[in-house]
Design a protein around this motif. Sequence first.
Motif, PDB file in Angstrom:
ATOM      1  N   ASN A   6       1.023  -0.760   0.257  1.00  0.00           N
ATOM      2  CA  ASN A   6      -0.124  -0.282  -0.111  1.00  0.00           C
ATOM      3  C   ASN A   6       0.648   1.228   0.006  1.00  0.00           C
ATOM      4  OD1 ASN A   6      -2.188  -1.277  -0.073  1.00  0.00           O
ATOM      5  ND2 ASN A   6      -2.819  -1.440   1.943  1.00  0.00           N
ATOM      6  N   ALA A   7       2.313   1.469   0.332  1.00  0.00           N
ATOM      7  CA  ALA A   7       3.699   2.022   0.636  1.00  0.00           C
ATOM      8  C   ALA A   7       3.113   3.189  -0.796  1.00  0.00           C
ATOM      9  CB  ALA A   7       4.345   2.461   1.968  1.00  0.00           C
ATOM     10  N   VAL A   8       4.164   1.893  -1.932  1.00  0.00           N
ATOM     11  CA  VAL A   8       4.617   1.475  -2.622  1.00  0.00           C
ATOM     12  C   VAL A   8       3.823   2.192  -3.546  1.00  0.00           C
ATOM     13  CG1 VAL A   8       5.914   0.756  -4.829  1.00  0.00           C
ATOM     14  CG2 VAL A   8       5.961   0.198  -2.715  1.00  0.00           C
ATOM     15  N   GLY A   9       2.533   1.431  -3.279  1.00  0.00           N
ATOM     16  CA  GLY A   9       1.174   2.615  -4.211  1.00  0.00           C
ATOM     17  C   GLY A   9       0.848   3.480  -4.376  1.00  0.00           C
ATOM     18  N   ARG A  10       0.658   3.992  -2.840  1.00  0.00           N
ATOM     19  CA  ARG A  10       0.470   5.456  -2.020  1.00  0.00           C
ATOM     20  C   ARG A  10       1.566   6.241  -2.949  1.00  0.00           C
ATOM     21  NH1 ARG A  10      -1.529   2.799   2.237  1.00  0.00           N
ATOM     22  NH2 ARG A  10       0.703   3.270   3.370  1.00  0.00           N
ATOM     23  N   ALA A  11       3.089   5.888  -3.154  1.00  0.00           N
ATOM     24  CA  ALA A  11       3.308   7.328  -3.173  1.00  0.00           C
ATOM     25  C   ALA A  11       3.459   6.757  -4.271  1.00  0.00           C
ATOM     26  CB  ALA A  11       4.729   6.446  -2.621  1.00  0.00           C
ATOM     27  N   ARG A  12       3.295   6.591  -5.124  1.00  0.00           N
ATOM     28  CA  ARG A  12       2.936   6.077  -6.874  1.00  0.00           C
ATOM     29  C   ARG A  12       2.054   6.720  -7.167  1.00  0.00           C
ATOM     30  NH1 ARG A  12      -0.482   3.666 -10.579  1.00  0.00           N
ATOM     31  NH2 ARG A  12      -0.619   2.016  -9.011  1.00  0.00           N
ATOM     32  N   MET A  13       0.749   6.761  -6.606  1.00  0.00           N
ATOM     33  CA  MET A  13       0.328   7.583  -7.176  1.00  0.00           C
ATOM     34  C   MET A  13      -0.130   8.829  -6.888  1.00  0.00           C
ATOM     35  SD  MET A  13      -3.269   4.734  -7.192  1.00  0.00           S
ATOM     36  CE  MET A  13      -2.824   4.356  -5.595  1.00  0.00           C
ATOM     37  N   ALA A  14       0.479   9.700  -6.040  1.00  0.00           N
ATOM     38  CA  ALA A  14       1.265  10.346  -5.670  1.00  0.00           C
ATOM     39  C   ALA A  14       1.687  11.920  -6.360  1.00  0.00           C
ATOM     40  CB  ALA A  14       1.757  10.377  -4.137  1.00  0.00           C
ATOM     41  N   ARG A  15       2.500  10.594  -7.357  1.00  0.00           N
ATOM     42  CA  ARG A  15       3.800  11.835  -8.050  1.00  0.00           C
ATOM     43  C   ARG A  15       2.645  11.125  -9.838  1.00  0.00           C
ATOM     44  NH1 ARG A  15       5.854   9.613  -3.778  1.00  0.00           N
ATOM     45  NH2 ARG A  15       7.010  11.646  -2.868  1.00  0.00           N
ATOM     46  N   ASN A  16       1.897  10.574  -9.687  1.00  0.00           N
ATOM     47  CA  ASN A  16       1.042  10.224 -10.717  1.00  0.00           C
ATOM     48  C   ASN A  16       1.901   9.277 -11.958  1.00  0.00           C
ATOM     49  OD1 ASN A  16      -1.020  11.661 -10.048  1.00  0.00           O
ATOM     50  ND2 ASN A  16       0.395  13.986 -10.495  1.00  0.00           N
ATOM     51  N   LEU A  17       2.011   8.684 -11.164  1.00  0.00           N
ATOM     52  CA  LEU A  17       2.900   7.132 -12.052  1.00  0.00           C
ATOM     53  C   LEU A  17       2.575   6.101 -12.453  1.00  0.00           C
ATOM     54  CD1 LEU A  17       6.343   7.986 -10.639  1.00  0.00           C
ATOM     55  CD2 LEU A  17       5.788   9.180 -12.763  1.00  0.00           C
ATOM     56  N   THR A  18       1.969   5.828 -13.510  1.00  0.00           N
ATOM     57  CA  THR A  18       1.113   4.364 -13.724  1.00  0.00           C
ATOM     58  C   THR A  18       2.229   3.600 -13.173  1.00  0.00           C
ATOM     59  OG1 THR A  18       2.101   4.095 -15.599  1.00  0.00           O
ATOM     60  CG2 THR A  18       0.718   5.239 -16.197  1.00  0.00           C
ATOM     61  N   GLN A  19       2.295   2.283 -13.304  1.00  0.00           N
ATOM     62  CA  GLN A  19       2.625   0.752 -12.519  1.00  0.00           C
ATOM     63  C   GLN A  19       3.717   0.215 -13.947  1.00  0.00           C
ATOM     64  OE1 GLN A  19       0.425  -2.027 -11.747  1.00  0.00           O
ATOM     65  NE2 GLN A  19       0.459  -1.476  -9.731  1.00  0.00           N
TER      66      GLN A  19
END
Length: 373
Positions: A6-19
């Motif tokens: 969840n921490a990785v996913g939240r940090a990724r979405m906060a930076r508007n990055l796709t997987q």
Amino acid sequence: MASIGNAVGRARMARNLTQTELARRAGISRQALGAIESGVYHPGVAIAIRLARELGESVEELFGESGDEPSIVVGAGWFQNEPARRIGPQSRVALARVRGKVVAVPQPAAHLTLAPAAGVLQRAKRSGADIATFQSFNEIDSTILMAGCDPAVAILTDWLARRRSPVHAVALPCSSRAALQALVNEHAHVAGVHLRDQKSGEYNLAPIRRALGRRRSLVVNFARWELGLAAAPGNPLAIRSFADLGRPGLRIVNREDGSGARLALDEALGMLGIQRDRVKGYDLEVGGHLEVAAAIAAGMADAGVTIRLGADAYGLHFIPHQDERYDLVIIEQEAESAPIKAMLDALNSRRFAREISQLCAYDTSQMGQVVSI
């Protein structure tokens, strides 16, 4: 595991990055990143470091433990074999249970002990040596050699032992420059460094690049600490700054060339226009922060450059000079070895960071954060 994902996913979405974009930047497949974010897969050290770098977070923030317990207060029997005036709040103790009751015994912050050894030298050769040892190859392979001047290696060794880790940390006390040379010469796994670049004011990165050349490395923060002048308890000579070191009759104890403490002293003397030959004791060199403090406590010198931990360990007066960053340098190809992974796991434990902060008065808020790769 899911909280890590969840921490990785939240940090990724906060930076508007796709997987897909984050996976490409980190050099892994999108499927692997998806497994990490879903909590199915826990990445190795190298992948964790790359993800943390791309997300602008520390490894601890993304992959650290979330369920660390705070320290607790326990009642204990009190065994005091020293005068009461020498024991006060924040003094260190050992704890044990004797006949069903917890007992606390005062412990010195620093003291001379007989060091354990892996073997004894039989014969020295031009490029090696013959050693008689009782250790197995598994035990040798599980030893991490840490070159540098930080006394806190002893706490890391204790941390690993308490967690029944097969890895054992051994300190190679030396200056920052000598630690980098040991890393280059393949005589150590880790080099601890606190060297300030006078031109930029930045810590460690320029000296590391000069020492390592094209070798790829990881630079991970251990802590920040205060460097300053230690003086006798109560500061009877009223030493206030480096400017006082030029006083006639005032004696110092110095660190060896290549150490961060020596560099700070030379820089301060240069800015003040104080010639080294005017400083009594400038040529009296010892090999570590605790050794500086011990020399002052023994009356061999009136002052010396050390970290606050050294002054506190010997009950000395401390005059802060500058805040420093102490980083650990690792050759990148060693990052996945068992000893390095055990060390990095410790650095990414909030509980270990709190322990170091409390016992050493270090700032460990960035412990485990990758400074450079």
